[in-house]
Design an enzyme around this catalytic site. Structure first.
Site, mmCIF file in Angstrom:
data_model
loop_
_atom_site.group_PDB
_atom_site.id
_atom_site.type_symbol
_atom_site.label_atom_id
_atom_site.label_comp_id
_atom_site.label_asym_id
_atom_site.label_seq_id
_atom_site.Cartn_x
_atom_site.Cartn_y
_atom_site.Cartn_z
ATOM 1 N N SER A 1 0.804 -1.226 0.000
ATOM 2 C CA SER A 1 0.000 0.000 0.000
ATOM 3 C C SER A 1 0.836 1.274 0.000
ATOM 4 O O SER A 1 1.973 1.287 0.457
ATOM 5 C CB SER A 1 -0.963 -0.020 1.189
ATOM 6 O OG SER A 1 -0.293 -0.290 2.385
ATOM 7 N N LYS B 1 2.179 -5.394 3.404
ATOM 8 C CA LYS B 1 3.275 -4.483 3.731
ATOM 9 C C LYS B 1 2.750 -3.060 3.600
ATOM 10 O O LYS B 1 2.492 -2.570 2.500
ATOM 11 C CB LYS B 1 4.470 -4.668 2.799
ATOM 12 C CG LYS B 1 5.695 -3.954 3.352
ATOM 13 C CD LYS B 1 6.658 -3.465 2.301
ATOM 14 C CE LYS B 1 6.432 -2.058 1.834
ATOM 15 N NZ LYS B 1 6.581 -0.998 2.821
ATOM 16 N N CYS C 1 -3.260 10.763 -6.232
ATOM 17 C CA CYS C 1 -2.945 10.313 -7.584
ATOM 18 C C CYS C 1 -3.804 11.063 -8.592
ATOM 19 O O CYS C 1 -3.446 11.176 -9.756
ATOM 20 C CB CYS C 1 -3.184 8.817 -7.691
ATOM 21 S SG CYS C 1 -4.797 8.368 -7.069
ATOM 22 N N GLU D 1 -2.861 0.013 -9.202
ATOM 23 C CA GLU D 1 -3.295 1.370 -9.554
ATOM 24 C C GLU D 1 -2.098 2.264 -9.300
ATOM 25 O O GLU D 1 -1.552 2.282 -8.189
ATOM 26 C CB GLU D 1 -4.490 1.800 -8.705
ATOM 27 C CG GLU D 1 -5.731 0.916 -8.872
ATOM 28 C CD GLU D 1 -6.238 0.833 -10.302
ATOM 29 O OE1 GLU D 1 -6.019 1.770 -11.086
ATOM 30 O OE2 GLU D 1 -6.842 -0.199 -10.643
#
Ligand code: NAD
Length: 541
Positions: A187, A212, A327, A293
């Protein structure tokens, strides 16, 4: 024994609270901020439900005050990664064979705890640890996080209901098995909700996970693990192992049980991971599912028929909220010459009012960027623009990392549509504008489509609806989340499923059934009621 045929309904979105001064939620949050600031947590790894301390530690600091240590955390080495994989594999058979509505009930309980009892805790940890102001924390660490969990229960109902037809002599069905192995959830720092969803959407579908977290989101992410436990998530279903991505990734991708990667982060990291998986392909039982993504170079394209005041406001918020560390943040803008003076004027007026500073001062709109590496990277783009003959800084351009990692919201105007900051993801509060001739709308839209390798978000602005339709066609592949007369940020679960293609990722749309379907292996089952006993075709008889 459960025998109800169950469908979780489409939920309502979690309401965003106002946090007005003196409101109960504001008081609770202020108290929790003080509590978290007054302690130094010791964050262990959590493997198979057990706390593991390696002694190899790092610190969690506040981006707005990097001298303030919030926690120390233990880092996983190769041994702990293997332990986490073993724990995930051990938990797999019990978890996958549980009635799926029991799995959903745990997810829904997590949503209730996050949006109720632990609302202040989640918000405070995202504010202090990730440098979000109160509103940005609320929409992420509480509302979107809860929405993902609640909507996914409804999407899972939908998937399990997709069944083939049967006939009088046969019964057909599809069984949605989880992947055969474990899922690796990796992540990013910028969204707590994404971190939660990366681990829990495969979990809802019956998978077990090695997670993680990002080293700059460990505080909120650790509190999530505690909430999962309280909600009744069995040991080993999610194994929490902070540490170096490269060290952890190497062990994970070498495991024959690796079955899927659920990633959100930068394009460069995803490319590295994809290559590593490719190099190890011969080891795996199945082709691993790779869902990623990644980054964006998100645009605002303004048609001459737009309202300059609306555009100026959207550009400011879309580019600078959460310091541009989304993002989806607008980072390039195309404005017709006729509107540019008014758009710029609106942005300057807004800049004069928007204050920057600590997250605990609720009057601040802008806070610090996440860490020194990010600060230095953003500054390098500002300095590049300052020194270039093709660009000029019109708003901001100052920065200071002496106490916190503060970068002023910065507006660059360039005469070169291919200027470095028009093409590359910066991931900070920097917006670059290219001013075009009013009679070159379509030609400039084609430039917008081809300037950057990404395809994540984009917005078009104008009152001429026919012209907007033509722009929408030209920019068809430029964004997976496309906005008309809105800023390109702020997607809501259940309303604008999120994700883009090109260099922005696999576009599996977090917060939708397209994502959940990646975590199952459908098995078609045909049962014949009265099997034939004669090999001959009917015409041979
Ligand atoms: P990042 O790529 O630096 O890190 C993401 C995760 O990968 C972290 O946990 C990191 O430790 C890990 N990692 C890094 N290198 C690794 C390696 N070699 N092997 C294994 N793991 C490794 O991203 P970030 O800075 O945390 O997040 C910002 C990026 O995420 C931006 O590019 C942003 O656009 C993107 N992002 C995309 C979306 C989306 O939905 N498209 C959403 C949020 C963020």
């Amino acid at each position: 024994m459960r025998n109800a045929v169950f469908n979780f309904p489409v939920p309502a979105n979690e309401p965003v609270k106002s946090y007005l001064a003196g409101s109960p939620e504001r008081v609770a949050l202020e108290n929790e901020l003080e509590r978290q600031k007054s302690i130094v947590l010791d964050i262990p790894l959590i493997i198979g439900g057990k706390e593991v301390r390696t002694g190899d530690t790092g610190t969690v600091v506040m981006p707005t005050d990097h001298g303030h240590i919030l926690a120390t955390y233990h880092k996983a080495g190769p041994k702990e990664v293997k332990m986490a994989i073993d724990a995930a594999m051990k938990a797999h058979s019990q978890w996958e064979s549980l009635d799926w509505t029991v799995r959903a009930s745990i997810m829904l309980k997590i949503a209730e705890l996050v949006s109720g009892k632990y609302r202040a805790l989640m918000n405070a940890s995202a504010m202090l640890g990730q440098g979000k102001n109160c509103y940005q924390a609320e929409i992420d660490a509480v509302c979107e996080l809860s929405d993902f969990l609640r909507y996914n229960a409804a999407f899972a109902s939908k998937i399990y209901n997709i069944q083939p037809k049967s006939a009088s002599n046969q019964i057909n069905s599809v069984e949605y098995r989880p992947l055969e192995g474990f899922v690796f959830a990796l992540s990013p720092f910028n969204f707590t909700s994404i971190a939660s969803n990366l681990a829990l959407s495969p979990v809802l579908m019956g998978n077990t996970v090695v997670w993680k977290p990002s080293t700059t989101a460990i505080l909120s992410n650790y509190y999530l693990m505690e909430i999962y436990k309280e909600a009744g998530l069995p040991d080993g279903v999610v194994n929490f192992i902070p540490g170096s991505g490269a060290v952890i990734g190497k062990e994970v991708f070498a495991s024959a049980d690796f079955a899927g990667l659920h990633f959100t982060g930068s394009c460069d990291t995803f490319n590295t991971l994809w290559k590593e998986v490719g190099e190890n392909l011969g080891r795996y039982r199945s082709y691993p599912r790779l869902v990623g993504e990644t980054g964006g170079k998100d645009f605002i394209f303004v048609h001459p028929s737009a309202c300059a005041e609306e555009v100026g406001n959207a550009a400011y918020c879309g580019a600078y909220e959460f310091q541009g560390q989304k993002c989806s943040a607008a980072s390039r803008m195309y404005v017709p010459a006729s509107l540019w003076p008014d758009v710029l004027n609106k942005m300057k007026q807004t800049a004069a009012q928007a204050k920057m500073g600590d997250v605990c001062d609720f009057g601040n709109f802008i806070n610090a960027v996440i860490d020194e590496k990010s600060f230095d990277n953003i500054v390098s783009y500002i300095e590049y623009a300052r020194e270039s003959k093709d660009a000029e800084i019109l708003i901001g351009g100052n920065y200071d990392k002496s106490k916190g990692y503060f970068v002023e919201p910065t507006l660059i105007v360039t005469t070169d549509p291919y200027f470095k900051s028009m093409k590359e993801e910066i991931f900070g509060p920097v917006l670059t504008v290219y001013v075009y001739d009013d009679d070159k709308v379509e030609e400039t839209a084609r430039l917008c489509d081809s300037t950057s390798p990404y395809g994540l978000t984009g917005a078009i602005w104008g009152r001429d609806r026919v012209a907007l339709d033509a722009l929408s066609d030209i920019l068809k592949y430029a964004a997976g989340n496309f906005y008309i007369n809105d800023k390109p940020t702020g997607a809501v679960v259940g309303m604008q499923p999120f994700g883009g293609s090109r260099a922005s990722g696999t576009n599996d749309k977090a917060g939708g059934e397209f994502n959940l379907i990646r975590w199952v292996l459908p098995r078609s089952i045909k049962e014949t009621l009265v099997p034939p006993t004669d090999f001959r075709y009917s015409y041979m008889k």
